[in-house]
Each structure stands twice: as C-alpha cells, then as structure tokens.
Design a protein around this motif. Structure first.
Motif, mmCIF file in Angstrom:
data_model
loop_
_atom_site.group_PDB
_atom_site.id
_atom_site.type_symbol
_atom_site.label_atom_id
_atom_site.label_comp_id
_atom_site.label_asym_id
_atom_site.label_seq_id
_atom_site.Cartn_x
_atom_site.Cartn_y
_atom_site.Cartn_z
ATOM 1 N N MET A 1 -5.414 26.425 9.892
ATOM 2 C CA MET A 1 -6.713 25.539 9.326
ATOM 3 C C MET A 1 -6.129 24.664 8.857
ATOM 4 S SD MET A 1 -9.990 25.451 8.663
ATOM 5 C CE MET A 1 -11.264 24.604 7.416
ATOM 6 N N LEU A 2 -6.333 22.768 8.791
ATOM 7 C CA LEU A 2 -6.481 22.178 8.445
ATOM 8 C C LEU A 2 -7.775 21.079 7.381
ATOM 9 C CD1 LEU A 2 -3.827 19.586 7.961
ATOM 10 C CD2 LEU A 2 -4.631 18.972 10.289
ATOM 11 N N PHE A 3 -7.432 21.093 6.229
ATOM 12 C CA PHE A 3 -8.798 20.382 5.340
ATOM 13 C C PHE A 3 -8.003 19.116 4.475
ATOM 14 C CE2 PHE A 3 -11.348 19.930 1.995
ATOM 15 C CZ PHE A 3 -12.465 19.839 2.107
ATOM 16 N N ALA A 4 -8.700 17.691 4.762
ATOM 17 C CA ALA A 4 -8.369 16.466 3.844
ATOM 18 C C ALA A 4 -9.782 16.279 3.467
ATOM 19 C CB ALA A 4 -8.060 15.666 4.797
ATOM 20 N N HIS A 5 -9.991 16.571 2.062
ATOM 21 C CA HIS A 5 -11.008 15.639 1.161
ATOM 22 C C HIS A 5 -10.250 14.541 0.628
ATOM 23 C CE1 HIS A 5 -14.196 15.495 -1.231
ATOM 24 N NE2 HIS A 5 -13.394 15.055 -2.076
ATOM 25 N N ASN A 6 -11.790 13.460 0.827
ATOM 26 C CA ASN A 6 -10.959 12.014 0.152
ATOM 27 C C ASN A 6 -12.124 11.005 -0.289
ATOM 28 O OD1 ASN A 6 -9.123 12.523 2.748
ATOM 29 N ND2 ASN A 6 -7.548 11.141 1.842
ATOM 30 N N ASP A 7 -12.265 10.407 -1.353
ATOM 31 C CA ASP A 7 -12.799 9.891 -1.922
ATOM 32 C C ASP A 7 -12.900 8.706 -2.629
ATOM 33 O OD1 ASP A 7 -14.077 10.386 -5.129
ATOM 34 O OD2 ASP A 7 -12.796 12.164 -4.099
ATOM 35 N N VAL A 109 -8.874 23.454 12.802
ATOM 36 C CA VAL A 109 -8.617 24.817 13.511
ATOM 37 C C VAL A 109 -7.540 24.561 15.233
ATOM 38 C CG1 VAL A 109 -10.143 26.346 12.441
ATOM 39 C CG2 VAL A 109 -10.324 25.441 15.017
ATOM 40 N N GLY A 110 -7.313 25.714 15.320
ATOM 41 C CA GLY A 110 -6.142 26.192 16.893
ATOM 42 C C GLY A 110 -4.978 24.907 16.177
ATOM 43 N N LYS A 111 -4.298 24.686 17.532
ATOM 44 C CA LYS A 111 -3.231 24.284 18.289
ATOM 45 C C LYS A 111 -2.532 23.229 17.884
ATOM 46 C CE LYS A 111 -2.888 23.350 23.092
ATOM 47 N NZ LYS A 111 -2.612 21.928 22.944
ATOM 48 N N ASP A 112 -3.181 22.124 17.613
ATOM 49 C CA ASP A 112 -3.203 20.475 17.604
ATOM 50 C C ASP A 112 -3.142 20.811 16.028
ATOM 51 O OD1 ASP A 112 -2.572 19.984 19.623
ATOM 52 O OD2 ASP A 112 -5.224 19.557 19.934
ATOM 53 N N ARG A 117 -0.292 20.300 10.480
ATOM 54 C CA ARG A 117 0.258 20.806 9.135
ATOM 55 C C ARG A 117 1.656 21.046 9.402
ATOM 56 N NH1 ARG A 117 -3.198 24.447 5.735
ATOM 57 N NH2 ARG A 117 -1.622 25.477 4.189
ATOM 58 N N GLN A 118 2.074 21.595 10.238
ATOM 59 C CA GLN A 118 3.322 22.129 9.972
ATOM 60 C C GLN A 118 4.414 20.700 10.165
ATOM 61 O OE1 GLN A 118 4.727 24.446 13.600
ATOM 62 N NE2 GLN A 118 5.567 26.378 11.845
ATOM 63 N N SER A 119 4.098 19.862 10.799
ATOM 64 C CA SER A 119 4.855 18.563 10.892
ATOM 65 C C SER A 119 5.084 18.467 9.848
ATOM 66 C CB SER A 119 4.647 17.755 12.507
ATOM 67 O OG SER A 119 3.470 17.348 11.772
ATOM 68 N N ASP A 120 3.308 17.744 8.891
ATOM 69 C CA ASP A 120 3.641 16.755 8.207
ATOM 70 C C ASP A 120 2.023 17.436 6.663
ATOM 71 O OD1 ASP A 120 3.213 15.096 5.931
ATOM 72 O OD2 ASP A 120 3.694 13.110 7.723
ATOM 73 N N GLU A 121 1.934 18.235 6.617
ATOM 74 C CA GLU A 121 1.340 19.063 5.778
ATOM 75 C C GLU A 121 0.274 17.910 5.498
ATOM 76 O OE1 GLU A 121 -0.665 22.717 2.988
ATOM 77 O OE2 GLU A 121 1.832 22.431 3.293
ATOM 78 N N THR A 122 0.483 16.662 4.887
ATOM 79 C CA THR A 122 0.054 16.209 4.255
ATOM 80 C C THR A 122 -0.393 14.704 4.800
ATOM 81 O OG1 THR A 122 1.412 14.762 2.782
ATOM 82 C CG2 THR A 122 0.515 16.357 1.612
ATOM 83 N N LEU A 123 -0.058 14.323 5.650
ATOM 84 C CA LEU A 123 -0.659 13.416 6.943
ATOM 85 C C LEU A 123 -1.838 12.873 7.234
ATOM 86 C CD1 LEU A 123 1.051 11.355 8.829
ATOM 87 C CD2 LEU A 123 0.600 13.000 10.978
ATOM 88 N N MET A 124 -2.193 13.676 7.363
ATOM 89 C CA MET A 124 -3.979 13.771 7.340
ATOM 90 C C MET A 124 -5.080 13.149 5.776
ATOM 91 S SD MET A 124 -7.169 15.493 9.307
ATOM 92 C CE MET A 124 -7.260 16.650 8.329
ATOM 93 N N HIS A 125 -4.255 13.482 5.249
ATOM 94 C CA HIS A 125 -5.064 13.304 3.527
ATOM 95 C C HIS A 125 -4.922 11.268 3.662
ATOM 96 C CE1 HIS A 125 -6.516 13.364 -0.559
ATOM 97 N NE2 HIS A 125 -5.236 12.992 -0.705
#
Length: 142
Positions: A1-7, A109-112, A117-125
């Motif tokens: 699971m990967l999650f990002a919250h921004n505001d 969710v899933g492999k992507d 998350r594995q390559s850079d956990e904070t990238l999406m944030h």
C-alpha cells in the motif's frame, strides 16, 4: 500500500483552481511530472466518466474519472492500460474566504505501488507537493 496526503491554501477562488485541475491537456505546461496527456473521446476537460492517458512518475498510465463535483471534488482511478485499477487519486477543494484549500490524496496497491514505495517511499508525496506548488503558481497568476 502506498498513500500520500498533501494540502495547500491557494490565493484564488476554488472555481479558478478547478479550471486548472480539469484542464488536463494543459498540465504539462505547468506541472513537470505530467507528460503526453491525452483526454480520450474529444472532451476538452475532465468530467465524470472521462478517460485520459498520460505519463506521470515515469509510468504510462490510463485514468478514469470516477467522481466529479464541479469546484469541489474530483477523483479518478489510475492503472496500466488494460489492467484493473491500482491507484485512486482525489482532489478536494474547500473555500476559505477568497482563497481555496486544496487537498490531494492518493492511495495505491499492487506491484506498481509496491515498486514505487520500495524505490522511493516519499516520491509520490514530493511529486504532489510539486503539483500543488505549481497549481498555486498558475492559479494565482494575474
């Protein structure tokens, strides 16, 4: 699971902010993490049911708008073309006097998602921080 919250608070009306969010074809002109955006079916802007293809975070994906409440909420599923959805991205706009609070959430969710998350956990944030910063810049421009 990967999650990002921004505001972020943007010094513009939610209507003005919304106009930039739904104008996906123009994202690459102000958001450097979006490329090759193509709204399918000839619609000029995103609305309920719209399908669009684009490249973000280095991934060529297809997205389908699942919810659209003008000037308030927009959400879409994201997936590799031809596969089930693995990401959900949402925008929430809340008027604050003459300004607009913009909340962006994304879950994957899933492999992507696991690979990101594995390559850079904070990238999406960080990518979403950039999206909000450049949205602020374009929406506040006179």
């Amino acid at each position: 699971m990967l999650f990002a919250h921004n505001d972020l608070i943007i010094n513009a009306s939610c209507e003005r902010v919304w106009s930039h969010i739904v104008d996906a074809n123009n994202w690459p002109t102000w958001y450097p993490n979006s490329k090759d955006v193509q709204i399918q079916g000839g619609d000029p802007v995103l609305r309920d049911g719209t399908v669009f293809r684009w490249t973000t975070f280095g991934l060529a994906i297809e997205s389908k708008v699942h919810e659209s409440v003008p000037n308030q909420r927009l959400g879409w599923f994201g997936y590799a073309p031809g596969t089930p959805p693995t990401f959900y991205h949402s925008w929430y706009l809340e008027p604050k006097d003459a300004m607009c609070r913009v909340v962006m959430d994304e879950a994957g969710v899933g492999k992507d998602a696991a690979g990101l998350r594995q390559s850079d956990e904070t990238l999406m944030h960080r990518g979403h921080d950039l999206w909000l910063a450049t949205l602020k810049w374009v929406a506040e421009a006179k």
